[in-house]
Design an enzyme around this catalytic site. Structure first.
Site, PDB file in Angstrom:
ATOM      1  N   ARG A 151       0.835  -1.380  -0.144  1.00 46.80           N
ATOM      2  CA  ARG A 151       0.201   0.350   0.048  1.00 46.80           C
ATOM      3  C   ARG A 151       0.806   1.159  -0.296  1.00 46.80           C
ATOM      4  O   ARG A 151       0.659   2.342  -0.925  1.00 46.80           O
ATOM      5  CB  ARG A 151      -0.695   0.045   1.086  1.00 46.80           C
ATOM      6  CG  ARG A 151      -2.317  -0.589   0.917  1.00 46.80           C
ATOM      7  CD  ARG A 151      -2.927  -0.750   2.360  1.00 46.80           C
ATOM      8  NE  ARG A 151      -1.938  -1.730   3.234  1.00 46.80           N
ATOM      9  CZ  ARG A 151      -1.995  -2.559   4.184  1.00 46.80           C
ATOM     10  NH1 ARG A 151      -2.643  -3.180   3.591  1.00 46.80           N
ATOM     11  NH2 ARG A 151      -1.439  -3.611   5.106  1.00 46.80           N
ATOM     12  N   ASP A 171       9.060  -6.180  -4.806  1.00 54.71           N
ATOM     13  CA  ASP A 171       8.057  -6.704  -4.306  1.00 54.71           C
ATOM     14  C   ASP A 171       7.620  -8.165  -4.803  1.00 54.71           C
ATOM     15  O   ASP A 171       8.284  -8.872  -5.651  1.00 54.71           O
ATOM     16  CB  ASP A 171       7.294  -6.523  -4.005  1.00 54.71           C
ATOM     17  CG  ASP A 171       5.938  -6.147  -3.032  1.00 54.71           C
ATOM     18  OD1 ASP A 171       5.740  -5.594  -2.212  1.00 54.71           O
ATOM     19  OD2 ASP A 171       6.015  -7.772  -2.670  1.00 54.71           O
ATOM     20  N   THR A 203       8.186  -2.160   3.496  1.00 54.62           N
ATOM     21  CA  THR A 203       8.565  -3.713   4.195  1.00 54.62           C
ATOM     22  C   THR A 203       7.475  -4.139   5.931  1.00 54.62           C
ATOM     23  O   THR A 203       8.626  -3.303   6.381  1.00 54.62           O
ATOM     24  CB  THR A 203       9.142  -4.907   3.845  1.00 54.62           C
ATOM     25  OG1 THR A 203       9.942  -4.553   4.365  1.00 54.62           O
ATOM     26  CG2 THR A 203      10.416  -4.992   2.689  1.00 54.62           C
ATOM     27  N   CYS A 230      10.572   4.561   6.213  1.00 57.37           N
ATOM     28  CA  CYS A 230       9.656   4.806   7.787  1.00 57.37           C
ATOM     29  C   CYS A 230       8.817   3.711   7.620  1.00 57.37           C
ATOM     30  O   CYS A 230       7.490   3.824   7.804  1.00 57.37           O
ATOM     31  CB  CYS A 230       8.695   6.068   6.623  1.00 57.37           C
ATOM     32  SG  CYS A 230       9.598   7.176   6.519  1.00 57.37           S
ATOM     33  N   ALA A 231       9.423   2.215   7.333  1.00 57.08           N
ATOM     34  CA  ALA A 231       8.350   1.077   7.628  1.00 57.08           C
ATOM     35  C   ALA A 231       9.146   0.788   8.782  1.00 57.08           C
ATOM     36  O   ALA A 231       7.966   0.816  10.089  1.00 57.08           O
ATOM     37  CB  ALA A 231       8.809   0.390   6.865  1.00 57.08           C
ATOM     38  N   ARG A 232      10.274   0.442   9.197  1.00 58.65           N
ATOM     39  CA  ARG A 232      10.192   0.111  10.298  1.00 58.65           C
ATOM     40  C   ARG A 232      11.368  -1.053  10.891  1.00 58.65           C
ATOM     41  O   ARG A 232      12.591  -0.840   9.764  1.00 58.65           O
ATOM     42  CB  ARG A 232      10.045  -1.924  10.559  1.00 58.65           C
ATOM     43  CG  ARG A 232       8.546  -2.394  11.186  1.00 58.65           C
ATOM     44  CD  ARG A 232       7.913  -1.737  12.217  1.00 58.65           C
ATOM     45  NE  ARG A 232       6.782  -1.545  13.091  1.00 58.65           N
ATOM     46  CZ  ARG A 232       5.827  -0.953  12.710  1.00 58.65           C
ATOM     47  NH1 ARG A 232       6.339   0.276  12.194  1.00 58.65           N
ATOM     48  NH2 ARG A 232       4.707  -0.860  12.720  1.00 58.65           N
ATOM     49  N   ASP A 256      12.703   7.470  10.562  1.00 60.75           N
ATOM     50  CA  ASP A 256      11.274   7.653  11.320  1.00 60.75           C
ATOM     51  C   ASP A 256      11.911   6.112  12.138  1.00 60.75           C
ATOM     52  O   ASP A 256      10.282   6.661  13.350  1.00 60.75           O
ATOM     53  CB  ASP A 256      10.070   7.698   9.990  1.00 60.75           C
ATOM     54  CG  ASP A 256       8.869   8.033  11.425  1.00 60.75           C
ATOM     55  OD1 ASP A 256       9.058   8.408  12.014  1.00 60.75           O
ATOM     56  OD2 ASP A 256       7.944   7.623  11.188  1.00 60.75           O
ATOM     57  N   GLU A 261      13.208   1.684  20.240  1.00 56.57           N
ATOM     58  CA  GLU A 261      12.444   1.979  20.540  1.00 56.57           C
ATOM     59  C   GLU A 261      12.087   2.607  21.786  1.00 56.57           C
ATOM     60  O   GLU A 261      11.225   1.888  22.076  1.00 56.57           O
ATOM     61  CB  GLU A 261      10.863   3.111  19.062  1.00 56.57           C
ATOM     62  CG  GLU A 261      11.562   3.022  17.790  1.00 56.57           C
ATOM     63  CD  GLU A 261      10.599   2.995  16.537  1.00 56.57           C
ATOM     64  OE1 GLU A 261       8.899   2.961  16.868  1.00 56.57           O
ATOM     65  OE2 GLU A 261      10.685   2.567  15.232  1.00 56.57           O
ATOM     66  N   HIS A 279       8.703   8.317  14.520  1.00 58.79           N
ATOM     67  CA  HIS A 279       7.938   7.436  14.610  1.00 58.79           C
ATOM     68  C   HIS A 279       6.744   8.388  14.078  1.00 58.79           C
ATOM     69  O   HIS A 279       5.667   8.068  15.442  1.00 58.79           O
ATOM     70  CB  HIS A 279       7.468   5.506  15.716  1.00 58.79           C
ATOM     71  CG  HIS A 279       7.274   4.887  15.438  1.00 58.79           C
ATOM     72  ND1 HIS A 279       7.105   3.588  14.990  1.00 58.79           N
ATOM     73  CD2 HIS A 279       6.027   4.500  13.964  1.00 58.79           C
ATOM     74  CE1 HIS A 279       6.479   3.137  14.212  1.00 58.79           C
ATOM     75  NE2 HIS A 279       6.064   3.944  14.307  1.00 58.79           N
ATOM     76  N   LEU A 280       6.529   9.351  13.617  1.00 59.62           N
ATOM     77  CA  LEU A 280       5.810   9.748  12.844  1.00 59.62           C
ATOM     78  C   LEU A 280       4.771   9.328  11.974  1.00 59.62           C
ATOM     79  O   LEU A 280       3.526  10.251  11.315  1.00 59.62           O
ATOM     80  CB  LEU A 280       6.413  11.336  13.030  1.00 59.62           C
ATOM     81  CG  LEU A 280       7.000  12.219  14.104  1.00 59.62           C
ATOM     82  CD1 LEU A 280       6.632  13.006  14.053  1.00 59.62           C
ATOM     83  CD2 LEU A 280       5.348  12.127  15.189  1.00 59.62           C
ATOM     84  N   ALA A 282       2.448   7.834  11.345  1.00 54.04           N
ATOM     85  CA  ALA A 282       1.063   8.143  10.780  1.00 54.04           C
ATOM     86  C   ALA A 282       0.519   8.706  11.872  1.00 54.04           C
ATOM     87  O   ALA A 282      -0.700   8.842  12.143  1.00 54.04           O
ATOM     88  CB  ALA A 282       0.444   6.572  11.530  1.00 54.04           C
TER      89      ALA A 282
END
Ligand SMILES: NC(=O)c1ccc[n+]([C@@H]2O[C@H](COP(=O)([O-])OP(=O)(O)OC[C@H]3O[C@@H](n4cnc5c(N)ncnc54)[C@H](O)[C@@H]3O)[C@@H](O)[C@H]2O)c1
Ligand SMILES: O=C(O)[C@H](O)COP(=O)(O)O
Length: 527
Positions: A151, A171, A203, A230-232, A256, A261, A279-280, A282
């Site tokens: 997404r 992917d 991912t 900005c994933a993990r 991010d 964390e 971690h912004l 969302a």
């Protein structure tokens, strides 16, 4: 009244449906320590979390009433999914609500890293007018490598196209066709490393993606590459990233998310080449509203036994399929309950065959309800459709599922064989239009019986007078017979009798039945 605990900060408007429900009491306690959460969780039927609350095995062990965990967001790596499944807790997430916000944050990070915005801002606010150090690069004409075209990755690719970037996406599920529809090149990791001026990862963090971007990956990258995560935290190996920056391979990194964390003593934080946000991705009003709304609705649905969509430890079934399969759930559960009572030894293997119209659908939930019926006879309420197949494995019970063409003339047929140490037991069931579920085979005998609450199963020799004996004996003990069916394979051979009765036979009456000539066994079956 159900109780739902919200243990992370969440949009109050987003959980309005829960707050307004007279079926649910919502408690918002967003500063609980793991110990305090363990103490309070036994009260709750539902739990809503973001990424701060770590839902560990230990917490799930204390969560004796918990039915559902709602993750107001995408990543469920902070929830022990295996333990949740084992404890029969459904985990739902809100996969769509924060896609755009996270994509926009990624793009903001990409642009900030191209133009050194945070570094330049800092210098100027410190009183320096430095236009030389912070010369940037254009995005136009540059190549962006996107690892993970789900997404968020897909949304990022659309924005990159608008900035006239060349996009290479990788992917495992990206086909040439889809890549060309989006207007990007399909590549692999090496192609991205070789060509990309910017790389962004989208991912999930799973075993396969842990340290996916590692020392050897950095060695293959173009000198001066800019990298965004900005994933993990953990998808990029932070130690390798630090070295790659020091070696001049990576010009800028925009992060991010972090392996730990909040990041404590992380040398990447504060490094001039690295820009960071806490971690912004969302964290917008819109995303928080959407994810809270989505997850609240799912929780209400689950608590009120309504269909739900976004379970991560249950198969997804759309409404149309659910309507068609729902009557089969009842049938398969009853078949499971019946068969465990017919088996004289513990089952070792279950073989389930679907035939007729059933082969057109994903029948995993039908399989799960069969296994639930089978296990719950002895394990009781601890078994549900979330943990049934998981528990079966724990008890050494394997199962196999197949679709066959052997529908025997029924529109949809479920046939099951239980293998035990002393032999096999089989049964089959179907749905009759307007009449509901029917058991149509038991141990190879053809019958036609509704799986009602109470059955009597008799094995006998096919001789005249047996039916009369059984009828009068049950009559003598005031046991009403609702229906009676006999099945035989050949005249005068072995036969079965199945009765639906209004009350179970006592041990004495069962004993009397066994005194009747030619009756070999008699068993109450409680469904
Ligand atoms: N920073 C934030 O606040 C924030 C917000 C939302 C989501 N996220 C994270 O962003 C990530 C992506 O979210 P999404 O909604 O796009 O998920 P998604 O499930 O739609 O997409 C993930 C994609 O990664 C692909 N993938 C899996 N393994 C891969 C591999 N080894 N190589 C390449 N691709 C691989 C999958 O096939 C899938 O298409 C998740 O980790 C999520 O937790 C972060
Ligand atoms: O996976 C996600 O949805 C994001 O990482 C958002 O996490 P958060 O809800 O803690 O902001």
């Amino acid at each position: 009244m159900f109780k739902v605990l919200v243990s992370d900060p969440i949009s109050e408007d987003g959980i309005r449906a829960l707050l307004d429900s007279d079926q649910v009491q919502v408690d918002q306690k967003t500063d609980l320590s793991p110990e305090a959460l363990k103490e309070t969780i036994p009260e709750y039927d539902g739990l809503i979390v973001r990424s701060q609350t770590k839902v560990t095995k230990e917490i799930l062990e204390c969560a004796t009433k918990l039915k559902v965990i709602g993750r107001a967001g995408v990543g469920v790596d902070t929830i022990d999914l295996e333990a949740a499944t084992e404890h029969g807790v459904i985990v739902v997430n809100a996969p769509n609500g924060n896609t755009i916000s996270t994509c926009e944050h990624t793009f903001a990070m990409l642009m900030a890293s191209a133009r050194n915005i945070p570094q330049a801002h800092k210098t100027l606010t410190e009183g320096n007018w430095d236009r030389k150090t912070y010369k940037g690069v254009e995005l136009k004409g540059k190549t962006l490598g996107i690892v993970g075209m789900g997404r968020i990755g897909t949304e990022v690719s659309k924005r990159a196209k608008a900035f006239q970037m060349n996009v290479i996406g990788y992917d495992p599920f990206l086909t040439e066709e889809r890549a060309s529809q989006i207007g990007i090149q399909k590549g692999d990791l090496d192609k991205i490393y070789e060509n990309a001026d910017f790389i962004t990862v989208h991912t999930p963090l799973i075993k396969e993606t842990h340290h996916l971007i590692n020392k050897s990956a950095f060695q293959k990258m173009k000198k001066g590459v800019r990298i965004v995560n900005c994933a993990r935290g953990g998808i990029i190996d932070e130690t390798a990233l630090l070295e790659a920056i020091d070696e001049g391979i990576v010009a800028r990194a925009a992060l991010d998310v972090f392996e730990e964390e909040p990041p404590t003593d992380n040398p990447l934080v504060g490094k001039p080449e690295v820009i960071v946000t806490p971690h912004l991705g969302a964290s917008t009003s819109e995303a928080q509203l959407y994810v809270a709304e989505d997850v609240s609705q799912e929780i209400l649905n689950i608590l009120s036994d309504q269909p739900f969509q976004n379970a991560v430890n249950m198969p997804a079934v759309n409404d149309e399929t659910r309507k068609i399969l729902e009557p089969y759930y009842l049938l398969s559960e009853k078949l499971g309950e019946m068969m465990i009572q017919l088996a004289k030894q513990p089952p070792r293997h279950i073989k389930i065959s679907y035939a007729g119209t059933l082969t057109d659908f994903n029948t995993e939930l039908v399989t799960r309800t069969f296994v639930k019926g089978l296990l719950s006879h002895y394990l009781g309420e601890k078994v549900n459709i979330v943990n049934a197949t998981h528990l079966a494995k724990q008890y050494g019970l394997s199962y196999s599922v197949e679709n066959t063409t052997a529908s025997l003339g029924y529109s949809g047929l479920i046939s099951v064989t239980l293998t035990t140490d002393e032999g096999e037991y089989s049964a089959a069931g179907t749905l009759f239009d307007g009449l509901g579920p029917r058991i149509v085979h038991v141990n190879q005998y053809t019958i036609d019986i509704a799986p009602t609450d109470r059955l009597l199963y008799i094995q006998h020799t096919d001789v005249p007078g047996i039916i009369g004996h059984v009828g009068s004996l049950l009559g003598k003990h005031e046991i009403n017979i609702a229906t009676m069916q006999v099945g035989r394979k050949q005249v005068g051979g072995q036969a079965i009798m199945m009765l639906t009765i209004d009350k179970a036979l006592s041990e004495e009456v069962l004993g009397e039945l066994l005194q009747v000539d030619h009756i070999h066994s008699a068993k109450n079956i409680d469904l």
